[in-house]
Structure formats: C-alpha cells, structure tokens
Design a protein around this motif. Structure first.
Motif, short mmCIF file in Angstrom:
data_model
loop_
_atom_site.label_atom_id
_atom_site.label_comp_id
_atom_site.label_asym_id
_atom_site.label_seq_id
_atom_site.Cartn_x
_atom_site.Cartn_y
_atom_site.Cartn_z
N ALA A 1 0.81 -1.22 0.00
CA ALA A 1 0.00 0.00 0.00
C ALA A 1 0.84 1.27 0.00
CB ALA A 1 -0.92 0.00 1.22
N LEU A 2 2.09 1.18 0.43
CA LEU A 2 2.92 2.38 0.59
C LEU A 2 3.89 2.62 -0.56
CD1 LEU A 2 3.76 2.07 4.40
CD2 LEU A 2 2.22 3.72 3.33
N ALA B 1 13.33 8.96 2.44
CA ALA B 1 12.68 7.65 2.34
C ALA B 1 13.60 6.56 2.88
CB ALA B 1 12.30 7.35 0.89
N ALA B 2 14.88 6.61 2.51
CA ALA B 2 15.81 5.55 2.90
C ALA B 2 16.01 5.50 4.41
CB ALA B 2 17.15 5.74 2.20
N MET C 1 15.04 2.34 6.95
CA MET C 1 16.08 1.55 7.61
C MET C 1 15.94 1.60 9.13
SD MET C 1 17.88 -0.04 5.42
CE MET C 1 19.52 -0.44 6.01
N ILE C 2 15.61 2.76 9.68
CA ILE C 2 15.46 2.87 11.13
C ILE C 2 14.27 2.04 11.61
CG2 ILE C 2 14.86 4.46 13.00
CD1 ILE C 2 16.55 6.57 11.59
N LEU C 3 13.15 2.11 10.87
CA LEU C 3 11.97 1.33 11.26
C LEU C 3 12.27 -0.17 11.21
CD1 LEU C 3 8.92 3.14 9.60
CD2 LEU C 3 9.23 2.64 12.02
N MET C 4 12.90 -0.63 10.14
CA MET C 4 13.16 -2.06 10.03
C MET C 4 14.23 -2.51 11.01
SD MET C 4 12.64 -3.07 6.01
CE MET C 4 13.63 -1.78 5.27
N PHE D 1 5.10 -5.96 15.37
CA PHE D 1 6.37 -5.66 14.73
C PHE D 1 6.41 -6.15 13.28
CE2 PHE D 1 7.79 -5.44 19.25
CZ PHE D 1 8.07 -4.08 19.22
N ALA D 2 5.58 -7.14 12.94
CA ALA D 2 5.43 -7.49 11.53
C ALA D 2 4.84 -6.31 10.76
CB ALA D 2 4.55 -8.73 11.38
N ALA D 3 3.88 -5.62 11.37
CA ALA D 3 3.30 -4.43 10.74
C ALA D 3 4.34 -3.31 10.62
CB ALA D 3 2.09 -3.94 11.53
N VAL D 4 5.15 -3.13 11.67
CA VAL D 4 6.21 -2.11 11.62
C VAL D 4 7.19 -2.41 10.49
CG1 VAL D 4 8.21 -1.18 12.86
CG2 VAL D 4 6.04 -1.50 14.05
N LEU D 5 7.57 -3.67 10.34
CA LEU D 5 8.48 -4.05 9.26
C LEU D 5 7.83 -3.83 7.90
CD1 LEU D 5 9.96 -7.32 10.81
CD2 LEU D 5 11.15 -5.14 10.49
N GLY D 6 6.51 -4.07 7.81
CA GLY D 6 5.81 -3.80 6.57
C GLY D 6 5.82 -2.33 6.20
N VAL D 7 5.63 -1.46 7.20
CA VAL D 7 5.69 -0.01 6.95
C VAL D 7 7.09 0.38 6.47
CG1 VAL D 7 5.56 2.27 8.02
CG2 VAL D 7 3.85 0.54 8.58
N GLY D 8 8.11 -0.11 7.16
CA GLY D 8 9.48 0.23 6.77
C GLY D 8 9.80 -0.25 5.37
#
Length: 417
Positions: A280-281, A297-298, A302-305, A328-335
């Motif tokens: 979606a992003l 963007a980069a 990288m910080i989120l993942m 945290f799966a959702a956080v990794l998806g956003v990153g």
C-alpha cells in the motif's frame, strides 16, 4: 508520459512477476516430487537467487549493445525455455538448471527496465516512476500465489502454475516486440558532458530533447565497475544492507511465528497483512523521494526495520508474544513499504547517464547479493545460537545501513535528489 507508456513499461513487469510469483512457492514441491529431501529442495529453490546474481552483469552488457527492448525479448524467450524445463524436468539436475535460467532471465528483464527508466524518465518524477516499477513487480509477486492457489483448486496439478507462467511470458514477449516501442516514444533526457576524473560523463538535466544526444565513450562492464568503484563500495554497500534487511523480513517472520507456536493460518494472516501494508505504501515512497529527497525515504525505512527487528528479538518469551509478533510485523511492513523504489532510484541517480546499463549491472549485483546473503546469515546464526540473536543481528545491520545512508547519500547523490 507514464500513463501513455504504462502498457509497455509496467505491463510486462506485472505479467512476468505474476507468473514468477505463482511458481516460486511451489518450487520445493517440484523438487520433492523428484526425490529431493528438505535441504536439497531448499538448494533447488535457491538457484533462482543465484541466477539473478549471475544475470545482472551480462544483462548490463546486452542492454549497452542491443538496447532494452531487444534484451527484454531475448530474456523472455530464454525464460520460456526455463519454464519448459521446469515442467518437463526428469531429474533434479535439469530442474535446478531450469530454476537458474528463470532467475537469470528475471535479472535480465529487471535491468533492461531499470536502464530504460534511468535514461528516459525526467528527474522531476524519477522516484515516482521507479517506485511504480517496483510496485508493479510487488503487485505481481503479491497476487501470483493467490492465482497459484486458484489454479491448484481448479486443476489439482502443480504444473498448471508452470503453464500459467509460460502464458505470462509469451504475452510479455509479444507485448515487448509488437507493442509501441518505448525507446522511440520516450526521448532520452537532455544531457551535457561534464568532466569526472579522466572521463567525460553525461549529466542529466531532466529536460526532454529530440535532437542528437552527446554520449560518453562506452567503456564496458568491468571498466565501468573499476571506474565507479568508489560509489559502489560505499553507497552500493549501504544499498546492499537495505536489500539484506528486506530479504531477512521474508525469512524471519514465518520462522518467528513457528518458533512461538502459532498455527500456519495465523502466520499466513500476519505475514499477509505485513505484505499488504508494504504494498500500500509503494507510491508514497516515490512521492517522498521526489518532493523531499532520497534520504527522507531511505533513512526512516532503515530505522523502522532495524528497530523493528531489534524490538522483535526480545519478545520471544514474553506472555503476549503473538501480539508483539503481529505488531512488529506491521512495523516491518511499513518500513519496507517506505523503501519501495529506493534501490532503483539511487542506482539511477548515480549511474552514468550516457551509458547506465553496465553500471546498473554492477549495482544490482551488489543489492541482489545483500538479499541473498541475509537468509544465509539468519540460518547460520539461528543454528549456532538462536533465532532471537539472528533477528537482533539483522536489526543491527539495519541501523548500520541507516548510518551508511546518512554518510554516503549526501556525498554521491546530487543535491536536490
């Protein structure tokens, strides 16, 4: 411009990815039908990544000499041979070789499109165009497994997905060969020659032209690698770390779900939601890069993942481990979604505009190598220590990659990009 060229720019990418996405989940099954045990089946599936690694540099050589369109058509035809081998392979050796050929052709196909977008798309919306290209691939890989499930339900035979891939490849080749020629319809961006070291390299101004284009001397793949060794060994390694973290996400999340005792349907749901957020992003990433710069963007990605992996690594034995896993799966998806198109865009930004294909072959080999190395690292650390330590290690890789982007993007990417 992009709307008018969408059928010949994005259409073939979606078709190729749909077929590939339908077949990839079934590769271990094809191997097991021929007598492979679990480690051997994993080795057969890994031939796809090895093929991609080996295909980038030859693809750069081909694009530089015969052009993007012809290279894509050749890659599609050879991939049809690999698909035929996949369907008819009588032994594991031929099956592995066929998977390798498909991976090789995927690299050829991807580099040809990357090179075209680098030379033809104006700088003002380059990131959005390349994010759409990455999103087209993600769309195919996301929908492909669902098509495979439908084909299995209708025909009850895994080989139906292989023939579906063959149909997609045939449609891709026909679209590339007989559709409007994007190389003729989209003029290269205006370039001017500026001295860089001992060579003259064309600089992209982002303005369309119709007259003669000054070009730098073609120097070949390996001389290009040596000439641009500085950016490849610095910004290229930062890009490889991003590719590694992305690849680790695909491996760690299912393993983590199994490790904390979740059933297969719950794991699939969590991973699917993470993938949906990621998809979606993809266009938002391009908007951010074009409006604010590549680092915007980069760096958050990288910080989120990195932080997501580190935080996940300490939740394994907590009472609500399943909730933390989903979060945290959702956080990794956003990153991952915020990083969509960044590797393509940075490669285009630092490539020599007059002859980008040889450089992009080296760039994509580095990033693919990062993606191939991550599952090996996760597997090795999990076997030697624990999955939690392996997950934390990938978080550290992500944060180190963020620091590398902070250091090298301002140095190598022109201001305003």
């Amino acid at each position: 411009m992009l709307w008018s060229l969408a059928p010949v720019i994005y259409g073939p990418t979606v078709l190729f990815a749909l077929g590939e996405g339908a077949v990839i989940p079934l590769l271990p099954i094809f191997a097991s039908r021929l007598g492979a045990d679990v480690p051997t089946a994993a080795l057969v599936a890994s031939a796809l990544v090895v093929g991609q690694l080996c295909g980038n540099i030859p693809a750069g050589w081909s694009v530089a000499r015969v052009g993007e369109r012809v290279t894509m058509a050749i890659g599609g035809v050879i991939a049809l041979g690999g698909v035929a081998g996949l369907a008819l392979a009588p032994n594991l050796a031929l099956l592995t070789a066929s998977v390798f050929v498909i991976g090789f052709c995927a690299a050829v196909f991807g580099l040809a499109r990357h090179s075209f977008m680098t030379t033809r798309v104006p700088l003002s919306f380059r990131a959005r165009a390349l994010s759409l290209l990455g999103g087209s691939f993600r769309l195919g890989m996301f929908v492909g497994p669902f098509i495979a499930a439908a084909l299995l339900a209708v025909f009850g035979d895994e080989h139906a997905t292989v023939w579906f891939f063959a149909v997609c490849l045939l449609a891709t080749v026909l679209l590339v060969m007989f559709g409007p020629d994007p190389e003729a319809r989209a003029a290269p961006a205006r370039t001017r020659l500026t001295p860089v070291g001992d060579s003259r390299v064309a600089e992209d101004t982002g303005e369309p032209v119709t007259g003669a284009i000054p070009t730098a001397e073609r120097v070949g793949v390996f001389r290009t690698m040596w000439r641009y060794r500085g950016v490849l060994s610095r910004l290229g390694l930062a890009a490889a770390s991003l590719s590694a973290v992305r690849s680790a996400r695909q491996v760690v999340l299912p393993l983590w779900g199994v490790s904390i005792g979740l059933d297969a349907s719950t794991i699939a749901l969590v991973v699917g939601i993470s993938g949906a957020i990621d998809f979606a992003l993809f266009y938002a990433s391009g908007q951010v890069m074009d409006r604010f710069g590549r680092l915007w963007a980069a760096l958050p990605a990288m910080i989120l993942m990195g932080a997501g992996f580190l935080a996940l690594s300490v939740t394994h034995d907590l009472p609500q481990a399943a909730m933390w896993f989903a979060l945290f799966a959702a956080v990794l998806g956003v990153g991952n979604g915020l990083s969509s198109g960044i590797l393509l865009t940075l490669g285009a930004d630092v490539a020599p505009v007059a002859d980008p294909a040889p450089f992009l072959g080296s760039w994509r080999t580095l990033t693919d190598a990062g993606g191939a190395f991550a599952p090996l690292l996760v597997s090795g650390l999990s076997a030697a220590f624990s999955l939690s330590l392996a997950t934390g290690a990938m978080g550290i890789v992500g944060l180190l990659g963020a620091a590398a982007f902070i250091r090298w993007v301002p140095r190598f990417v022109p201001r305003g990009r």
